[in-house]
Design a protein around this motif. Sequence first.
Motif, mmCIF file in Angstrom:
data_model
loop_
_atom_site.group_PDB
_atom_site.id
_atom_site.type_symbol
_atom_site.label_atom_id
_atom_site.label_comp_id
_atom_site.label_asym_id
_atom_site.label_seq_id
_atom_site.Cartn_x
_atom_site.Cartn_y
_atom_site.Cartn_z
ATOM 1 N N ALA A 190 0.859 -1.187 0.000
ATOM 2 C CA ALA A 190 0.000 0.000 0.000
ATOM 3 C C ALA A 190 0.889 1.228 0.000
ATOM 4 O O ALA A 190 1.913 1.267 0.691
ATOM 5 C CB ALA A 190 -0.918 0.009 1.213
ATOM 6 N N LEU A 191 0.518 2.241 -0.783
ATOM 7 C CA LEU A 191 1.272 3.490 -0.887
ATOM 8 C C LEU A 191 0.317 4.656 -0.673
ATOM 9 O O LEU A 191 -0.707 4.764 -1.343
ATOM 10 C CB LEU A 191 1.924 3.605 -2.267
ATOM 11 N N LEU A 192 0.665 5.530 0.256
ATOM 12 C CA LEU A 192 -0.182 6.685 0.569
ATOM 13 C C LEU A 192 0.667 7.945 0.620
ATOM 14 O O LEU A 192 1.679 7.994 1.318
ATOM 15 C CB LEU A 192 -0.883 6.475 1.920
ATOM 16 N N ASP A 193 0.251 8.951 -0.148
ATOM 17 C CA ASP A 193 0.839 10.287 -0.044
ATOM 18 C C ASP A 193 -0.210 11.165 0.623
ATOM 19 O O ASP A 193 -1.143 11.641 -0.020
ATOM 20 C CB ASP A 193 1.203 10.834 -1.428
ATOM 21 N N VAL A 194 -0.092 11.339 1.929
ATOM 22 C CA VAL A 194 -1.126 12.054 2.669
ATOM 23 C C VAL A 194 -1.179 13.529 2.282
ATOM 24 O O VAL A 194 -2.199 14.194 2.452
ATOM 25 C CB VAL A 194 -0.904 11.873 4.189
ATOM 26 N N SER A 195 -0.091 14.051 1.707
ATOM 27 C CA SER A 195 -0.082 15.462 1.317
ATOM 28 C C SER A 195 -0.990 15.740 0.132
ATOM 29 O O SER A 195 -1.404 16.875 -0.090
ATOM 30 C CB SER A 195 1.345 15.924 0.995
ATOM 31 N N THR A 196 -1.310 14.709 -0.646
ATOM 32 C CA THR A 196 -2.228 14.874 -1.779
ATOM 33 C C THR A 196 -3.459 13.986 -1.675
ATOM 34 O O THR A 196 -4.412 14.160 -2.428
ATOM 35 C CB THR A 196 -1.523 14.534 -3.111
ATOM 36 N N GLY A 197 -3.437 13.000 -0.781
ATOM 37 C CA GLY A 197 -4.547 12.058 -0.661
ATOM 38 C C GLY A 197 -4.441 10.875 -1.601
ATOM 39 O O GLY A 197 -5.335 10.028 -1.622
ATOM 40 N N GLU A 198 -3.367 10.781 -2.387
ATOM 41 C CA GLU A 198 -3.214 9.648 -3.306
ATOM 42 C C GLU A 198 -3.003 8.368 -2.503
ATOM 43 O O GLU A 198 -2.110 8.285 -1.660
ATOM 44 C CB GLU A 198 -2.017 9.876 -4.233
ATOM 45 N N PHE A 199 -3.828 7.342 -2.784
ATOM 46 C CA PHE A 199 -3.779 6.087 -2.039
ATOM 47 C C PHE A 199 -3.979 4.946 -3.026
ATOM 48 O O PHE A 199 -4.988 4.880 -3.719
ATOM 49 C CB PHE A 199 -4.891 6.082 -0.977
ATOM 50 N N LYS A 200 -2.985 4.069 -3.123
ATOM 51 C CA LYS A 200 -3.072 2.972 -4.077
ATOM 52 C C LYS A 200 -2.413 1.728 -3.505
ATOM 53 O O LYS A 200 -1.636 1.805 -2.535
ATOM 54 C CB LYS A 200 -2.422 3.351 -5.408
ATOM 55 N N CYS A 201 -2.718 0.575 -4.107
ATOM 56 C CA CYS A 201 -2.179 -0.679 -3.596
ATOM 57 C C CYS A 201 -2.062 -1.686 -4.729
ATOM 58 O O CYS A 201 -2.687 -1.542 -5.788
ATOM 59 C CB CYS A 201 -3.061 -1.233 -2.476
ATOM 60 N N ALA A 202 -1.270 -2.716 -4.501
ATOM 61 C CA ALA A 202 -1.063 -3.763 -5.498
ATOM 62 C C ALA A 202 -0.553 -5.002 -4.795
ATOM 63 O O ALA A 202 -0.085 -4.952 -3.648
ATOM 64 C CB ALA A 202 -0.082 -3.307 -6.574
ATOM 65 N N VAL A 203 -0.640 -6.132 -5.501
ATOM 66 C CA VAL A 203 -0.104 -7.399 -4.993
ATOM 67 C C VAL A 203 0.946 -7.895 -5.965
ATOM 68 O O VAL A 203 0.753 -7.854 -7.190
ATOM 69 C CB VAL A 203 -1.222 -8.453 -4.845
ATOM 70 N N PHE A 204 2.060 -8.409 -5.421
ATOM 71 C CA PHE A 204 3.177 -8.874 -6.240
ATOM 72 C C PHE A 204 3.470 -10.332 -5.925
ATOM 73 O O PHE A 204 3.370 -10.768 -4.777
ATOM 74 C CB PHE A 204 4.415 -8.014 -5.979
ATOM 75 N N GLY A 205 3.838 -11.059 -6.967
ATOM 76 C CA GLY A 205 4.070 -12.488 -6.811
ATOM 77 C C GLY A 205 5.400 -12.835 -6.195
ATOM 78 O O GLY A 205 5.556 -13.905 -5.609
ATOM 79 N N THR A 206 6.385 -11.948 -6.321
ATOM 80 C CA THR A 206 7.721 -12.234 -5.792
ATOM 81 C C THR A 206 8.225 -11.070 -4.959
ATOM 82 O O THR A 206 7.789 -9.919 -5.126
ATOM 83 C CB THR A 206 8.725 -12.491 -6.922
ATOM 84 N N ARG A 207 9.170 -11.386 -4.067
ATOM 85 C CA ARG A 207 9.751 -10.326 -3.257
ATOM 86 C C ARG A 207 10.541 -9.352 -4.126
ATOM 87 O O ARG A 207 10.582 -8.144 -3.862
ATOM 88 C CB ARG A 207 10.663 -10.941 -2.195
ATOM 89 N N GLY A 208 11.185 -9.865 -5.186
ATOM 90 C CA GLY A 208 11.939 -8.988 -6.075
ATOM 91 C C GLY A 208 11.047 -7.961 -6.739
ATOM 92 O O GLY A 208 11.425 -6.787 -6.870
ATOM 93 N N ALA A 209 9.850 -8.388 -7.178
ATOM 94 C CA ALA A 209 8.920 -7.448 -7.805
ATOM 95 C C ALA A 209 8.447 -6.408 -6.797
ATOM 96 O O ALA A 209 8.300 -5.220 -7.123
ATOM 97 C CB ALA A 209 7.729 -8.211 -8.383
ATOM 98 N N LEU A 210 8.210 -6.837 -5.566
ATOM 99 C CA LEU A 210 7.826 -5.900 -4.501
ATOM 100 C C LEU A 210 8.928 -4.876 -4.275
ATOM 101 O O LEU A 210 8.672 -3.659 -4.201
ATOM 102 C CB LEU A 210 7.558 -6.671 -3.210
ATOM 103 N N TYR A 211 10.169 -5.344 -4.159
ATOM 104 C CA TYR A 211 11.288 -4.435 -3.922
ATOM 105 C C TYR A 211 11.436 -3.440 -5.073
ATOM 106 O O TYR A 211 11.730 -2.255 -4.855
ATOM 107 C CB TYR A 211 12.577 -5.239 -3.759
#
Length: 845
Positions: free
Chosen positions: A157-178
Amino acid sequence: MTTANGLFNFIGGLKGAGKGPLPSMLQQYVELRDEVEERLPGAILLFQCGDFFETFGEDAERLSRLLGITLTHKTSKDFSTPMAGVPIRAKDQHVERLLAAGVKVAIAEQMELPGSGLVDRKVTDLFTPGTLTEERLLGADENYLASVATGDGYALALLDVSTGEFKCAVFGTRGALYDELARHRAREVLLAPEFEENAALLSDFRAKFPVMISKGSFDEAACEAELRSTFGAIPESLATSALVRACGSILAYTRSTQHGRLDMVTRVVRYEPGASLHLSDAALRALEVFQANSAGGSTLLSALAHTRTAGGKRRLRAWLRSPLLDEASIQGRLDAVEALVRAPDLRDGIRALLYRAHDLERLAARVASQRVLPKEVAALARTLELLPELDALLEGQGGLLGQVRARLTALPDVVAIIRAALVDNPPIRLGEGGLIREGFSAELDALRDEALTGRAWMADLEARERERTGLPIKVAYNSVFGYYLEVSQAHAHKVPSDYRQVATLKDRARFTRPDVRERERDIARCESAAERLEFEVFGELRAALANHVELLSAAAGALSELDVLSTLAEVAFSRGWNRPATSSGEVRLVQARHPVVELALREAFVPNDAVMNASRRMLVLTGPNMAGKSTYLRTVVLCALLHQIGSFVPVDEAELPLFDAIHTRIGANDDLAGGRSTFMVEMSELAAILHSATSKSLVILDEVGRGTSTLDGLAIAQAALEHLHGVGAFTLFATHYFELTRLEGELPGLVNLHVAAQEEARGLTFYHQVLEGAAKSSYGVEVAKIAGLPGSVTTRAAALLASLTAKSEGGDGELARELASLDLARLTPMEALGLLHAWQKKLSS
């Protein structure tokens, strides 16, 4: 209630804690620090004491070390504790330094003016790197807080509270997450317990991301409750436990730093990582998209970043981070850029207006949270006043420009109420007075008039008293005595009987009168009431503005998009870039230039053509160092990247397919902290490319295999080429392994190219022109001369090279020719053994 022993345990350096009760201010400090520790563990509490923010005990010792400031002590009869502080006027710069050092900060401010008793104080601000909303502490770029949980894959999950942008995703591998975390440059990360409890996993994460790691609440039931509290229900897109935990924890943590308010967060968007062109963090770094590889170097972003607004720069970053895969969307952006290129008056008019716009995205977020300040409300009005002008400029535009225009809602009622309520130049902070315009509130006007009448009475008092008494009386004011009448000691015995002395100085005496005191109380009452009423009126204005957040956010997004489109058009027009055509499977670039290097070299830059198709799927590029091989590779790739964000490209003509990914392996980097050598890093990156490249991928490999022995490296390089040939990826391969050039006749679609260079009397000349065929030499010794190696070394190297070449051609080369001429079908085992024995003798001689 915290006890003396509790204070002793916290402060550490406290002396005599058991001798009596805590001083009331220290007791208040410890109580507020307990509150902060519960809400934001590990934070330093800056505690306002007059014109300073003070810290005590261990906090003081930490502050002294971190900021390099003097450590003193607060002492009384029974207590002594370390103390360190910073001036209020320098708070922001010190908060920035603490955050940069990885320390969270809490601010406790005085809620009333000092009097005879203990001043009321409250925790007013909690600062962490990932939850900043104050413009003075933020840069123009995104400011992401990240949260990571595992379950059905890795949820981010990624949130930029200064703008209200809030998004999320699921990744199959730790490398893709990193990769995704690195691409978004999160300032702070919340890790689920499964990370914290795995020492190896946590160590690996810390090695890759040297950012603040904070503790969040990942209990699933609590996270579900947080999501319901924020959105009314759990969004359907959050279909997995891991996503619920990642998103719920990030909301709860952010809410704790924003005093319970998250009004700026109105939705969460789940995005699919495969919905945009894949660009790994390694590719972004190798291509210097956001960060230069050398000090003082330039990036693709800096070459494009002529945006007029902060929101536009953030939008440009987002486009570069996630290029499009959908052809219709790409063509829509290209149509808009072309329309602006062809209409210079329209383009210039838009950019001139945007230059006057403030950061509407962040203003909208602060309006939503009702924490917007007076100066920011005035900036909001100035920005909204530009929208009707932009609407008029865009009249008649279709496509994407027409869609942008439709979202630029003018909101004249909002502008009107702001202009009616606020003075033209409001103060920065609330409570400073002079905020609400005269005529907006009859009650406020009446209080101001009464206070003004009182002040006018005070202003005339001196003249009246001089006339009445005939004495040189002076009327003055200070914070101790209030208003007073002052005469010299020589005239003190002559004052009227209604004067009451309040102070005697060496050469002056000060007096007051009942009517002066009464008038002073009236002035203070009116001004205090006016200040409270101003605060209430501004609060009502904040609440009214919050009703328009949705339209403000839409307009902010439209402004940012218009800013990027007009910027891309300006760059294309000023630098002679052209619109690329989308092909079905061919790369054709005519006189292509590197968008960053060209800016540095200007007319000296040598453009080149590039053609890749079914019969030229792989290009093997040879030639000397410094001749421009890497520049050529990057030029092709950056043109592809620009095409897929919807930009014109630095070419005379261009046709490009839609790539699903851009993979790069360039340069030499180690990871010694992670126990990986340069060669291991190279092989890890190559492995990731070979596992994920497809027939729609664009791959550039620069000097693969150079980190090990020649034969090992050559074998790896050839095997990698053969693998990519089997995959069918578009591949550009720069190498010094001339042995690979023979593959042109063995692998269909592989073509040799070289960068032209000529050894002349004055030395080696680079032409930077890419031509068909393999290079004659790498000219390594000649390049070493240019680099400044001692003459004795380069002379010896040239002699050794000649000897090694002769041996290769006369020995190894002869053996190769003999082997190629053999008819193996007719060779007997004894003859084969005889040949092997003879060759062995030749090689050992």
